[in-house]
Design a protein around this motif. Structure first.
Motif, PDB file in Angstrom:
ATOM      1  N   PHE A   6       4.855  12.882 -45.952  1.00  0.00           N
ATOM      2  CA  PHE A   6       4.132  13.046 -44.693  1.00  0.00           C
ATOM      3  C   PHE A   6       4.561  11.952 -43.711  1.00  0.00           C
ATOM      4  O   PHE A   6       4.625  10.783 -44.065  1.00  0.00           O
ATOM      5  CB  PHE A   6       2.630  12.977 -44.932  1.00  0.00           C
ATOM      6  N   ASP A   8       3.808  12.214 -39.641  1.00  0.00           N
ATOM      7  CA  ASP A   8       2.862  12.059 -38.543  1.00  0.00           C
ATOM      8  C   ASP A   8       2.399  13.426 -38.072  1.00  0.00           C
ATOM      9  O   ASP A   8       2.752  14.452 -38.660  1.00  0.00           O
ATOM     10  CB  ASP A   8       3.473  11.259 -37.384  1.00  0.00           C
ATOM     11  N   LEU A   9       1.595  13.449 -37.008  1.00  0.00           N
ATOM     12  CA  LEU A   9       1.077  14.685 -36.435  1.00  0.00           C
ATOM     13  C   LEU A   9       1.553  14.851 -35.002  1.00  0.00           C
ATOM     14  O   LEU A   9       1.864  13.866 -34.317  1.00  0.00           O
ATOM     15  CB  LEU A   9      -0.453  14.685 -36.446  1.00  0.00           C
ATOM     16  N   GLU A  45       2.129   6.321 -40.212  1.00  0.00           N
ATOM     17  CA  GLU A  45       1.677   7.684 -40.524  1.00  0.00           C
ATOM     18  C   GLU A  45       0.475   8.116 -39.676  1.00  0.00           C
ATOM     19  O   GLU A  45       0.156   9.305 -39.612  1.00  0.00           O
ATOM     20  CB  GLU A  45       1.333   7.793 -42.014  1.00  0.00           C
ATOM     21  N   LEU A 119      -7.258  17.379 -42.180  1.00  0.00           N
ATOM     22  CA  LEU A 119      -6.467  18.363 -41.437  1.00  0.00           C
ATOM     23  C   LEU A 119      -6.775  19.729 -42.030  1.00  0.00           C
ATOM     24  O   LEU A 119      -6.715  19.914 -43.252  1.00  0.00           O
ATOM     25  CB  LEU A 119      -4.976  18.050 -41.571  1.00  0.00           C
ATOM     26  N   TRP A 163      -6.400  17.429 -46.954  1.00  0.00           N
ATOM     27  CA  TRP A 163      -5.601  18.443 -46.258  1.00  0.00           C
ATOM     28  C   TRP A 163      -6.107  19.774 -46.793  1.00  0.00           C
ATOM     29  O   TRP A 163      -5.868  20.124 -47.942  1.00  0.00           O
ATOM     30  CB  TRP A 163      -4.127  18.229 -46.559  1.00  0.00           C
ATOM     31  N   TRP A 180       2.581  19.128 -38.224  1.00  0.00           N
ATOM     32  CA  TRP A 180       2.865  17.859 -38.878  1.00  0.00           C
ATOM     33  C   TRP A 180       4.372  17.711 -39.069  1.00  0.00           C
ATOM     34  O   TRP A 180       5.121  18.697 -39.091  1.00  0.00           O
ATOM     35  CB  TRP A 180       2.153  17.780 -40.233  1.00  0.00           C
ATOM     36  N   PHE A 218       6.697  22.997 -38.999  1.00  0.00           N
ATOM     37  CA  PHE A 218       6.709  21.559 -39.271  1.00  0.00           C
ATOM     38  C   PHE A 218       8.125  21.059 -39.046  1.00  0.00           C
ATOM     39  O   PHE A 218       9.086  21.838 -39.086  1.00  0.00           O
ATOM     40  CB  PHE A 218       6.222  21.237 -40.692  1.00  0.00           C
TER      41      PHE A 218
END
Length: 227
Positions: A6, A8-9, A45, A119, A163, A180, A218
């Motif tokens: 993972f 970031d958003l 993150e 999320l 999540w 993401w 993504f």
């Protein structure tokens, strides 16, 4: 062994500065002086990018954020609007951000500095989605007896606890306005796992745009030597 991590958003917006101001307050993040269109926290993150797009929001967000707040009124003062109030059956309040994007507010007595709790991803098959993403980024797949949703936790690098994949009857019809990013050492293992390459890295973008088995976009960031 995971094949990605993972990163970031990202949130698609019409007005990056306005939305960065709102989400910064709502999430407890700040904007660096050299880039007012991104939110940052104490670890990379927690970064949230405000990505300007020409198209307006037209359907319910298929991906949304759940945030912790001391009071729903606090979020309203920041610029949110109540869509569906909390009730005995529903312990959270559904709100919309200044551009109409849905998110949920959970009232707690103690509010942490970083307020992103989880999320949420609408899914046709939550079990399959949760297990697919666990295979890509790691984490534990969990459920509750008699409940149709599934969630991941203990995902390496993920800066929020849960999540969650929830069942919905409607199919995905437009590009998600929240997505993401992940990092990976190579793209091919992500594709071999079942992702679809929507747009390869080119002169305009420095990452590969992919979609998961249910079409959720993504982005995959590779080290320079692997790009």
């Amino acid at each position: 062994m995971t094949i990605a991590r993972f990163k970031d958003l990202c949130v698609d917006v019409g007005s990056p500065s306005e939305m960065a101001a709102f989400w910064g307050r709502a999430l407890g993040l700040t904007t660096p002086t050299d880039n007012p269109n991104v939110l940052v926290g104490d670890v990379p993150e927690k970064t949230v990018w405000m990505c300007k797009v020409p198209e307006p929001k037209t359907v319910k967000n298929r991906v949304h954020l759940d945030v912790v707040t001391g009071a729903v009124e606090d979020l309203e003062r920041m610029g949110a609007a109540v869509h569906t109030p909390a009730s005995e059956e529903q312990r959270w309040t559904v709100l919309t951000d200044p551009e109409g994007g849905e998110f949920c507010g959970f009232v707690r007595e103690t509010v942490p500095a970083y307020r992103l709790m989880e999320l949420i991803v609408d899914s046709a098959d939550p079990e399959a989605q949760a297990r697919w993403w666990a295979g890509v980024v790691g984490g534990d797949v969990n459920s509750r007896p008699g409940r149709p949703y599934r969630w991941l936790e203990n995902v390496p690098g993920m800066p929020f606890k849960y999540w969650v994949f929830v069942p919905v009857p409607e199919p995905k019809t437009v590009k998600n306005r929240v997505h993401w990013d992940v990092t990976a050492s190579a793209l091919q293992p992500v594709l071999d796992a079942g992702a679809t390459l929507l747009r390869p890295k080119d002169d305009e973008i420095g990452w590969h745009v992919c979609a998961d088995p249910e079409g959720n976009e993504f982005c995959v960031f590779l080290p320079p030597e692997a790009s």
